[in-house]
Design an enzyme around this catalytic site. Structure first.
Site, PDB file in Angstrom:
ATOM      1  N   SER A   1      35.689  51.191 -77.226  1.00 21.58           N
ATOM      2  CA  SER A   1      34.408  50.824 -76.586  1.00 21.58           C
ATOM      3  C   SER A   1      33.216  51.207 -77.455  1.00 21.58           C
ATOM      4  O   SER A   1      32.071  51.005 -77.059  1.00 21.58           O
ATOM      5  CB  SER A   1      34.285  51.518 -75.227  1.00 21.58           C
ATOM      6  OG  SER A   1      34.439  52.920 -75.374  1.00 21.58           O
TER       7      SER A   1
ATOM      8  N   ASN B   1      35.947  62.433 -69.040  1.00 27.22           N
ATOM      9  CA  ASN B   1      35.618  61.883 -67.715  1.00 27.22           C
ATOM     10  C   ASN B   1      34.305  62.437 -67.155  1.00 27.22           C
ATOM     11  O   ASN B   1      33.480  61.683 -66.647  1.00 27.22           O
ATOM     12  CB  ASN B   1      36.767  62.136 -66.736  1.00 27.22           C
ATOM     13  CG  ASN B   1      38.065  61.512 -67.220  1.00 27.22           C
ATOM     14  OD1 ASN B   1      38.057  60.759 -68.195  1.00 27.22           O
ATOM     15  ND2 ASN B   1      39.161  61.823 -66.563  1.00 27.22           N
TER      16      ASN B   1
ATOM     17  N   THR C   1       5.643  25.545 -46.673  1.00 29.41           N
ATOM     18  CA  THR C   1       6.943  25.910 -46.116  1.00 29.41           C
ATOM     19  C   THR C   1       7.808  24.674 -46.351  1.00 29.41           C
ATOM     20  O   THR C   1       7.295  23.540 -46.288  1.00 29.41           O
ATOM     21  CB  THR C   1       6.890  26.251 -44.607  1.00 29.41           C
ATOM     22  OG1 THR C   1       6.469  25.091 -43.906  1.00 29.41           O
ATOM     23  CG2 THR C   1       5.928  27.395 -44.305  1.00 29.41           C
ATOM     24  N   HIS C   2       9.058  24.861 -46.645  1.00 29.61           N
ATOM     25  CA  HIS C   2       9.973  23.753 -46.998  1.00 29.61           C
ATOM     26  C   HIS C   2       9.452  22.947 -48.187  1.00 29.61           C
ATOM     27  O   HIS C   2       9.754  21.763 -48.313  1.00 29.61           O
ATOM     28  CB  HIS C   2      10.211  22.805 -45.819  1.00 29.61           C
ATOM     29  CG  HIS C   2      10.486  23.499 -44.515  1.00 29.61           C
ATOM     30  ND1 HIS C   2      11.756  23.758 -44.075  1.00 29.61           N
ATOM     31  CD2 HIS C   2       9.652  24.037 -43.592  1.00 29.61           C
ATOM     32  CE1 HIS C   2      11.702  24.395 -42.914  1.00 29.61           C
ATOM     33  NE2 HIS C   2      10.414  24.587 -42.598  1.00 29.61           N
TER      34      HIS C   2
ATOM     35  N   SER D   1       9.757  19.812 -77.394  1.00 27.48           N
ATOM     36  CA  SER D   1      11.016  19.079 -77.369  1.00 27.48           C
ATOM     37  C   SER D   1      11.321  18.610 -78.785  1.00 27.48           C
ATOM     38  O   SER D   1      10.405  18.267 -79.544  1.00 27.48           O
ATOM     39  CB  SER D   1      10.886  17.876 -76.435  1.00 27.48           C
ATOM     40  OG  SER D   1      11.817  16.884 -76.783  1.00 27.48           O
TER      41      SER D   1
ATOM     42  N   LYS E   1       6.036  16.689 -75.227  1.00 25.78           N
ATOM     43  CA  LYS E   1       6.516  17.687 -74.275  1.00 25.78           C
ATOM     44  C   LYS E   1       6.015  19.095 -74.533  1.00 25.78           C
ATOM     45  O   LYS E   1       5.895  19.526 -75.667  1.00 25.78           O
ATOM     46  CB  LYS E   1       8.061  17.732 -74.276  1.00 25.78           C
ATOM     47  CG  LYS E   1       8.749  16.553 -73.662  1.00 25.78           C
ATOM     48  CD  LYS E   1       8.435  16.311 -72.200  1.00 25.78           C
ATOM     49  CE  LYS E   1       8.984  17.358 -71.270  1.00 25.78           C
ATOM     50  NZ  LYS E   1      10.429  17.277 -71.100  1.00 25.78           N
TER      51      LYS E   1
ATOM     52  N   ASN F   1       7.274  22.525 -72.644  1.00 26.86           N
ATOM     53  CA  ASN F   1       8.210  22.950 -71.598  1.00 26.86           C
ATOM     54  C   ASN F   1       8.075  24.439 -71.250  1.00 26.86           C
ATOM     55  O   ASN F   1       7.856  25.260 -72.135  1.00 26.86           O
ATOM     56  CB  ASN F   1       9.650  22.680 -72.054  1.00 26.86           C
ATOM     57  CG  ASN F   1       9.907  21.201 -72.267  1.00 26.86           C
ATOM     58  OD1 ASN F   1       9.355  20.363 -71.558  1.00 26.86           O
ATOM     59  ND2 ASN F   1      10.725  20.880 -73.255  1.00 26.86           N
TER      60      ASN F   1
ATOM     61  N   GLU G   1      11.900  29.276 -67.300  1.00 25.01           N
ATOM     62  CA  GLU G   1      13.236  28.776 -66.954  1.00 25.01           C
ATOM     63  C   GLU G   1      14.316  29.788 -67.326  1.00 25.01           C
ATOM     64  O   GLU G   1      15.285  29.996 -66.597  1.00 25.01           O
ATOM     65  CB  GLU G   1      13.503  27.457 -67.681  1.00 25.01           C
ATOM     66  CG  GLU G   1      12.703  26.305 -67.142  1.00 25.01           C
ATOM     67  CD  GLU G   1      12.830  25.071 -68.027  1.00 25.01           C
ATOM     68  OE1 GLU G   1      13.233  24.031 -67.511  1.00 25.01           O
ATOM     69  OE2 GLU G   1      12.518  25.156 -69.236  1.00 25.01           O
TER      70      GLU G   1
ATOM     71  N   TYR H   1      39.498  59.307 -61.972  1.00 19.73           N
ATOM     72  CA  TYR H   1      39.071  58.432 -63.064  1.00 19.73           C
ATOM     73  C   TYR H   1      40.134  57.391 -63.400  1.00 19.73           C
ATOM     74  O   TYR H   1      41.336  57.658 -63.368  1.00 19.73           O
ATOM     75  CB  TYR H   1      38.755  59.262 -64.327  1.00 19.73           C
ATOM     76  CG  TYR H   1      38.385  58.375 -65.504  1.00 19.73           C
ATOM     77  CD1 TYR H   1      37.090  57.891 -65.639  1.00 19.73           C
ATOM     78  CD2 TYR H   1      39.339  57.985 -66.440  1.00 19.73           C
ATOM     79  CE1 TYR H   1      36.752  57.043 -66.688  1.00 19.73           C
ATOM     80  CE2 TYR H   1      39.014  57.138 -67.487  1.00 19.73           C
ATOM     81  CZ  TYR H   1      37.720  56.670 -67.606  1.00 19.73           C
ATOM     82  OH  TYR H   1      37.394  55.830 -68.637  1.00 19.73           O
TER      83      TYR H   1
ATOM     84  N   LYS I   1      29.841  49.697 -68.593  1.00 21.92           N
ATOM     85  CA  LYS I   1      28.724  49.842 -69.531  1.00 21.92           C
ATOM     86  C   LYS I   1      28.064  48.542 -69.928  1.00 21.92           C
ATOM     87  O   LYS I   1      26.836  48.431 -69.906  1.00 21.92           O
ATOM     88  CB  LYS I   1      29.188  50.604 -70.775  1.00 21.92           C
ATOM     89  CG  LYS I   1      29.391  52.044 -70.441  1.00 21.92           C
ATOM     90  CD  LYS I   1      29.997  52.834 -71.539  1.00 21.92           C
ATOM     91  CE  LYS I   1      30.660  54.041 -70.920  1.00 21.92           C
ATOM     92  NZ  LYS I   1      31.784  53.697 -69.991  1.00 21.92           N
TER      93      LYS I   1
END
Ligand code: ARG
Length: 471
Positions: free
Chosen positions: A31, A118, A163-164, A285, A291, A293, A298, A325, A333
């Protein structure tokens, strides 16, 4: 064959083994590639532990000094990049121990007396998470401060509340922004809570049963800045609920950021045009020259997915583990590290993206004026004139249908026209229909009336200053 023999001898746990770990198993179990992030806390923990060993008369003062000198040199070496970790030493803990033995000889072999990886890893991880939480909280506060500043700056801007995703009632843009401030306040609380539960020291729990040596745990907690020491060694080495606490709080925080990003994406569309994101936080783009964006927004929305995934992944890792353990826990991790990184980067970018965005006040107000957003206010007008609410709702519903047929907005209606629907209407009705009057009428604690929003901004400012002093 000769190479394999060498490997058996190399392992710090190699005593009872006759055969070497296969190459594939070695890579699979190692690890260090990711837990090397814990090196600083691991070394600080080991320095404190060697002092505890000295206090317990397990090692002499001279030995303790040698160990600390060695560990300090290793810390420097890692920091400067002179020391490289080795996969065959499995994890960060054994890499550092092997380096110490290599550097100071047999005295180094005494450091791990009465300790286990541990209780060591659980201690390291708690120290690490505490520091990262302490680094995350100011990022939330900074983002909140940006929202409050924007709310102050745009206090006059009216927008449609939805709303909606249908226009519902007018609200102040500031009120909308302060909604996110409030969500973030709860996120901060949740993360603070996580800190409190993480702030418990497992060291001294040994492999699972506690330790045979007179390790002064109170002393260790003090030097390692833990407020509490764990009360049960089996629990201390085996549970990772403190990580799950953080991952849950982080998932909820990312959900809030994601919702805000969704709005930034929609608002920056041509159809809405409520906001223009700065070039610094937009991309183009590769094919369409026109464009611009909202990729940063996002991606923050998208990255909420991996943070939820990290929570699910650790919940699943933990759900079937018998006490105490189990190696499965090593899988705690990467989800944690990834979450910390994602949350911190998202908070920083959100702050900058919002601070540099341009709000189109006119578009917002125009949108708030179209779509009968004050219809409810008109119904309440009738209620105040003695009409039961259900009846008032129906009357205004008919007025809306009439306006739709005539292709006009509510505020174009004359009093004469209104009177056709109810004789309770008189001249003051027209004032009620206005967007500004609708805002002013929500004069209730927590409402969108300008005075009420200002009231909340003031409270927020005060709270942020207090937090800043604490931070
Ligand atoms: N790398 C291990 C982990 O993260 C450290 C503890 C290993 N303990 C053991 N008994 N194999 O969980």
């Amino acid at each position: 064959m000769a190479r394999k023999k060498k490997k058996v001898k190399d392992k710090l746990w190699g005593g009872r083994f006759r055969e070497a770990l296969s190459d594939a198993a070695e890579i699979f179990t190692s690890s260090v590639d990711f837990d090397k992030k814990l090196y600083h806390h691991d070394i600080i923990g080991s320095i404190a532990y060697s002092n505890a060993l000295m206090k317990a008369h397990v090692i002499s003062q001279k030995e303790c000094k040698r160990i600390i000198k060695g560990l300090t040199a290793i810390l420097k070496g890692i920091k400067s990049g002179k020391i490289q970790f080795r996969t065959e030493f499995e994890d960060v803990h054994m890499n550092i121990e092997a380096l110490l033995i290599d550097m100071i000889g047999d005295t180094g072999k005494k450091l791990h007396t009465g300790r286990s990886r541990n209780d060591q890893v659980a201690t390291d991880l708690r120290m690490y998470l505490k520091d990262e939480i302490a680094a995350t909280i100011p990022l939330i506060s900074k983002f909140q401060a940006t929202l409050v500043e924007l709310a102050e700056k745009h206090i006059k801007v009216i927008m449609p509340g939805y709303t909606h995703l249908q226009r519902a009632q007018p609200v102040l843009l500031s009120h909308h922004l302060m909604a996110y401030y409030t969500m973030l306040d709860r996120d901060k609380e949740r993360i603070f809570e996580t800190y409190r539960r993480t702030d418990v020291m497992p060291l001294g729990s040994g492999a699972l049963a506690g330790t045979n040596f007179k390790i002064d745990r109170k002393f260790l907690a003090d030097v390692l800045s833990f407020s509490e020491i764990s009360k049960n060694s089996v629990d201390a080495v085996s549970d990772r609920d403190f990580v799950l606490d953080y991952l849950s709080a982080a998932a909820i925080l990312m959900m809030h950021l994601s919702r805000m990003c969704e709005e930034l994406v929609i608002w920056s569309s041509y159809e809405f045009s409520f906001i223009e994101l700065s070039d610094q936080y937009s991309t183009g783009s590769s094919i369409m020259p026109q464009k611009k964006n909202p990729d940063v927004a996002e991606l923050i929305r998208g990255k909420s997915g991996r943070v939820y995934g990290n929570l699910m992944s650790l919940l699943t890792v933990m759900k079937g583990l018998p006490l105490a353990y189990n190696r499965d826990t090593q899988e705690d991790k990467e989800p944690l590290f990834d979450t910390i990184e994602t949350v911190q980067a998202s908070l920083k970018l959100m702050t900058e993206m919002l601070a540099t965005a341009k709000f189109n006040d006119k578009e917002m107000l125009d949108a708030a004026r179209k779509g009968f957003l004050t219809a409810t206010d008109l119904a309440f007008y009738l209620v105040n004139k003695g009409v039961p609410f259900r009846k008032a709702h129906e009357i205004v519903g008919k007025i809306i249908a009439y306006c739709e047929d005539a292709n006009m907005q509510l505020d174009y209606l004359s009093v004469q026209e209104l009177k056709k629907f109810s004789d309770r209407f008189s001249f003051d009705a027209q004032k009620i229909i206005s967007t500004e009057s609708s805002i002013a009428s929500k004069d209730i604690y927590g409402g969108t009336a300008t005075v009420r929003v200002k009231e909340q901004i003031k409270i927020a400012r005060k709270k942020l200053t207090k937090v800043k002093e604490k931070e």
